[in-house]
Design a protein around this motif. Structure first.
Motif, PDB file in Angstrom:
ATOM      1  N   PHE A   1       0.823  -1.226   0.000  1.00 22.68           N
ATOM      2  CA  PHE A   1       0.000   0.000   0.000  1.00 22.68           C
ATOM      3  C   PHE A   1       0.848   1.263   0.000  1.00 22.68           C
ATOM      4  CE2 PHE A   1       0.250   2.240   4.033  1.00 22.68           C
ATOM      5  CZ  PHE A   1       0.885   1.327   4.860  1.00 22.68           C
ATOM      6  N   LYS A   2       2.126   1.171   0.348  1.00 22.85           N
ATOM      7  CA  LYS A   2       2.958   2.369   0.397  1.00 22.85           C
ATOM      8  C   LYS A   2       3.107   3.006  -0.982  1.00 22.85           C
ATOM      9  CE  LYS A   2       5.249   1.569   4.744  1.00 22.85           C
ATOM     10  NZ  LYS A   2       4.828   0.196   5.111  1.00 22.85           N
TER      11      LYS A   2
ATOM     12  N   ASP B   1      10.329  -2.242   3.167  1.00 24.91           N
ATOM     13  CA  ASP B   1       9.283  -1.840   2.231  1.00 24.91           C
ATOM     14  C   ASP B   1       9.269  -0.372   1.820  1.00 24.91           C
ATOM     15  OD1 ASP B   1       8.132  -4.182   1.569  1.00 24.91           O
ATOM     16  OD2 ASP B   1       6.242  -3.841   2.619  1.00 24.91           O
TER      17      ASP B   1
ATOM     18  N   SER C   1      -1.357  -2.483  11.518  1.00 28.62           N
ATOM     19  CA  SER C   1      -0.758  -1.185  11.843  1.00 28.62           C
ATOM     20  C   SER C   1       0.619  -1.276  12.491  1.00 28.62           C
ATOM     21  CB  SER C   1      -1.692  -0.416  12.787  1.00 28.62           C
ATOM     22  OG  SER C   1      -2.933  -0.196  12.158  1.00 28.62           O
ATOM     23  N   GLY C   2       1.465  -0.292  12.140  1.00 32.28           N
ATOM     24  CA  GLY C   2       2.803  -0.192  12.724  1.00 32.28           C
ATOM     25  C   GLY C   2       3.032   1.236  13.185  1.00 32.28           C
ATOM     26  N   ASN C   3       3.392   2.114  12.233  1.00 29.66           N
ATOM     27  CA  ASN C   3       3.525   3.540  12.544  1.00 29.66           C
ATOM     28  C   ASN C   3       2.184   4.258  12.560  1.00 29.66           C
ATOM     29  OD1 ASN C   3       6.248   4.228  13.113  1.00 29.66           O
ATOM     30  ND2 ASN C   3       6.776   3.751  10.993  1.00 29.66           N
ATOM     31  N   VAL C   4       1.121   3.551  12.354  1.00 33.75           N
ATOM     32  CA  VAL C   4      -0.281   4.008  12.357  1.00 33.75           C
ATOM     33  C   VAL C   4      -0.608   5.137  11.377  1.00 33.75           C
ATOM     34  CG1 VAL C   4      -0.760   3.142  14.697  1.00 33.75           C
ATOM     35  CG2 VAL C   4      -0.159   5.552  14.423  1.00 33.75           C
ATOM     36  N   GLY C   5       0.217   5.284  10.331  1.00 32.29           N
ATOM     37  CA  GLY C   5      -0.126   6.244   9.286  1.00 32.29           C
ATOM     38  C   GLY C   5      -1.366   5.782   8.522  1.00 32.29           C
ATOM     39  N   ASN C   6      -1.395   4.512   8.196  1.00 34.82           N
ATOM     40  CA  ASN C   6      -2.504   3.964   7.430  1.00 34.82           C
ATOM     41  C   ASN C   6      -3.815   4.073   8.207  1.00 34.82           C
ATOM     42  OD1 ASN C   6      -3.767   2.723   5.298  1.00 34.82           O
ATOM     43  ND2 ASN C   6      -2.928   0.688   5.687  1.00 34.82           N
TER      44      ASN C   6
ATOM     45  N   ALA D   1       7.077  -5.199   8.596  1.00 34.73           N
ATOM     46  CA  ALA D   1       6.804  -3.786   8.284  1.00 34.73           C
ATOM     47  C   ALA D   1       5.984  -3.126   9.395  1.00 34.73           C
ATOM     48  CB  ALA D   1       6.080  -3.660   6.948  1.00 34.73           C
TER      49      ALA D   1
ATOM     50  N   HIS E   1       1.215  -9.518   7.320  1.00 33.01           N
ATOM     51  CA  HIS E   1       0.595  -8.301   7.865  1.00 33.01           C
ATOM     52  C   HIS E   1      -0.925  -8.400   7.778  1.00 33.01           C
ATOM     53  CE1 HIS E   1       4.553  -7.576   6.193  1.00 33.01           C
ATOM     54  NE2 HIS E   1       4.754  -6.785   7.236  1.00 33.01           N
TER      55      HIS E   1
ATOM     56  N   THR F   1      -2.368  -5.112   3.148  1.00 32.67           N
ATOM     57  CA  THR F   1      -1.347  -4.087   2.931  1.00 32.67           C
ATOM     58  C   THR F   1      -0.240  -4.511   1.969  1.00 32.67           C
ATOM     59  OG1 THR F   1      -0.380  -4.838   5.018  1.00 32.67           O
ATOM     60  CG2 THR F   1      -1.695  -2.826   5.084  1.00 32.67           C
ATOM     61  N   ALA F   2      -0.066  -5.830   1.740  1.00 35.86           N
ATOM     62  CA  ALA F   2       0.997  -6.243   0.814  1.00 35.86           C
ATOM     63  C   ALA F   2       0.625  -7.548   0.127  1.00 35.86           C
ATOM     64  CB  ALA F   2       2.327  -6.410   1.549  1.00 35.86           C
TER      65      ALA F   2
HETATM   66  C1  LIG Z   1       4.175  -0.104   6.318  1.00 38.01           C
HETATM   67  C2  LIG Z   1       3.359  -1.334   6.366  1.00 38.01           C
HETATM   68  C3  LIG Z   1       2.400  -1.562   7.376  1.00 38.01           C
HETATM   69  C4  LIG Z   1       2.184  -0.609   8.531  1.00 38.01           C
HETATM   70  O1  LIG Z   1       1.570   0.602   8.129  1.00 38.01           O
HETATM   71  P1  LIG Z   1       1.626   1.883   9.084  1.00 38.01           P
HETATM   72  O2  LIG Z   1       1.068   3.002   8.285  1.00 38.01           O
HETATM   73  O3  LIG Z   1       3.067   2.080   9.446  1.00 38.01           O
HETATM   74  O4  LIG Z   1       0.794   1.569  10.281  1.00 38.01           O
HETATM   75  C5  LIG Z   1       1.636  -2.714   7.316  1.00 38.01           C
HETATM   76  N1  LIG Z   1       1.825  -3.627   6.330  1.00 38.01           N
HETATM   77  C6  LIG Z   1       2.740  -3.445   5.357  1.00 38.01           C
HETATM   78  C7  LIG Z   1       2.904  -4.487   4.329  1.00 38.01           C
HETATM   79  C8  LIG Z   1       3.535  -2.302   5.332  1.00 38.01           C
HETATM   80  O5  LIG Z   1       4.453  -2.141   4.367  1.00 38.01           O
END
Ligand SMILES: *Cc1c(COP(=O)(O)O)cnc(C)c1O
Length: 421
Positions: free
Chosen positions: A103-104, A135, A246-251, A299, A353, A375-376
């Motif tokens: 998704f990035k 990623d 979620s990781g950095n919670v931008g999404n 990620a 993820h 997300t991927a």
């Molecule tokens: C970056 C990423 C996430 C986490 O997204 P955030 O916006 O950082 O919460 C989840 N899954 C994948 C595959 C990513 O590349």
């Protein structure tokens, strides 16, 4: 529209400035002065790019970039965004059909095009520094490849990225340079920070960042939430519960922005891996960032989520936060279990993820209609996924094309001066 810093000690800026600088001068994150609300009942659009331009246009109001918005969206979002039905009332929003299959691509491609236009307009050039554990660097390199006025330096830790990830970082050339650093991801990040602090090292070249704190990556991510919520409502007859890995919670933050802007979303829930900072905050009311732990969903290996400041400004009290945000942690064993189970029961392969979100759905929301965010593409994590589903996962065409290219990179020790020689 004006953009403010979450720390409130920086001048308000226009959109173009927020995109090019990334971080506000007081160390805060840029946020819009308000979230524009619209009534989406009866709304329809002819295509994804035109919906995206409609959603984003209030943020571009009175900005010189507004005239370019349609063209930016058309060129950034030129791949499909399908809502895949997994079973009765179970939808998957597939965000992995862009060039680097994650998704990035949405945020990075939008930011690259918007930044290129802004620099062209103001006659500036910049060098973007990105430290990556996998990623992000690939999506940023792919998105900025060939952009005029912008060069990109990608730093990755030696021996810590997968073979496929390394290909995506090092296959570009032209305005993209890749550096294999003999150190850890933290060393790479520190080199970037040190370079930003050292006013001399870049020989007068303006430095910029393209990581997930840049508002130019966050805002475009709102568009797929609006699109998918409307699509879900049309298909399922109600507004979705959406579960976001979620990781950095931008999404997830972009999802909350979409919800606040009037998109038909019933609730947003977060799935995290063994990094439980947010889950712990929800139960204790004490926010305690900590070092990250390594998991299969790498990620999302984040112990101090960089977009938390934006979520806190959206939900300023603990009560507001707790009533809007819910989050569950999913272990590596549960991720493995879910990848195997979704393949066995639904004939569908998910990445590690995405598996966290499906696990939260099946354990917390087993009845009712819902949508998980994928997300991927699972082929990016073949060493984890393939043994669990007992077959080779085909690589999407656009990604396969990147993997065939030649690798070009410099190997350097932990010394940021070497980036500018
Ligand atoms: C970056 C990423 C996430 C986490 O997204 P955030 O916006 O950082 O919460 C989840 N899954 C994948 C595959 C990513 O590349």
């Amino acid at each position: 529209m004006k953009f403010l810093s979450t720390r409130n000690k920086a001048p308000h800026v226009g959109l173009g400035e927020a995109l090019v600088t990334g971080l506000a001068p007081d160390g805060g994150l840029y946020i819009p002065e308000r979230i524009p609300v619209r009534d989406f009942r009866g709304y329809s659009s002819s295509s994804y790019p035109s919906l995206a331009a409609d959603v984003l246009s209030p943020f571009f109001e009175k900005d010189p970039l507004a005239a370019e918005l349609d063209a930016i969206c058309a060129s950034a979002f030129d791949f499909p965004v399908p809502l895949h039905t997994l079973g009765t009332g179970r939808e998957v929003l597939e965000l992995f059909h862009g060039p680097t299959a994650a998704f990035k691509d949405f945020g990075a491609r939008f930011l690259a095009r918007a930044m290129e236009k802004e620099l062209e307009r103001t006659g500036r050039t910049v060098t973007i520094l990105v430290a990556t554990s996998g990623d992000t660097g690939g999506a940023v390199a792919a998105a900025f490849h060939g952009c005029r006025g912008i060069s990109v330096k990608v730093l990755f830790p030696k021996g810590r990225v997968s073979a496929r990830q390394k290909r995506q970082l090092t296959c570009w050339g032209d305005n993209i340079s890749a550096y294999e650093v003999d150190g850890s991801f933290d060393d790479c990040q520190k080199m970037v920070k040190d370079a930003f602090m050292d006013k001399e090292v870049s020989h007068g070249e303006e430095l910029s960042s393209a990581n997930s704190i840049n508002l130019g990556r966050l805002l475009p991510q709102m568009t797929y939430y609006v699109y998918a919520a409307l699509e879900f409502q049309r298909k399922q007859g109600e507004a979705p519960l959406i579960i976001v890995p979620s990781g950095n919670v931008g999404n997830s933050c972009a999802g909350y922005y979409a919800m606040a802007s009037g998109a038909p979303i019933a609730r947003i829930a977060l799935a995290v891996n063994a990094n439980t900072t947010i889950v712990d905050y929800l139960s204790s009311g004490q926010y305690e960032p900590r070092p990250s732990v390594a998991t299969l969903a790498n990620a999302m290996d984040v112990g101090a989520p960089s977009n938390m400041e934006r979520l806190f400004s959206l939900f300023p009290t603990v009560n507001e936060f707790v009533s809007n945000v819910s989050a569950w942690s999913v272990s590596d064993a549960q991720i493995r279990e879910m990848i195997a189970k979704v393949w066995e029961n639904d004939g569908y392969v998910v990445c590690p993820h995405t598996a966290t979100a499906e696990y939260v759905r099946q354990t917390q929301f087993p009845t009712g209609k819902s949508m998980i965010v994928s997300t991927a593409h699972p082929a990016k994590f073949e060493t984890v996924v393939e043994p669990l589903v007992n077959h080779t996962v085909p690589v999407p065409t656009s990604l396969a094309r990147l993997l065939e290219k030649k690798e070009m990179y410099q190997s350097i020790p932990v010394d940021y001066h070497l980036l500018f020689e």
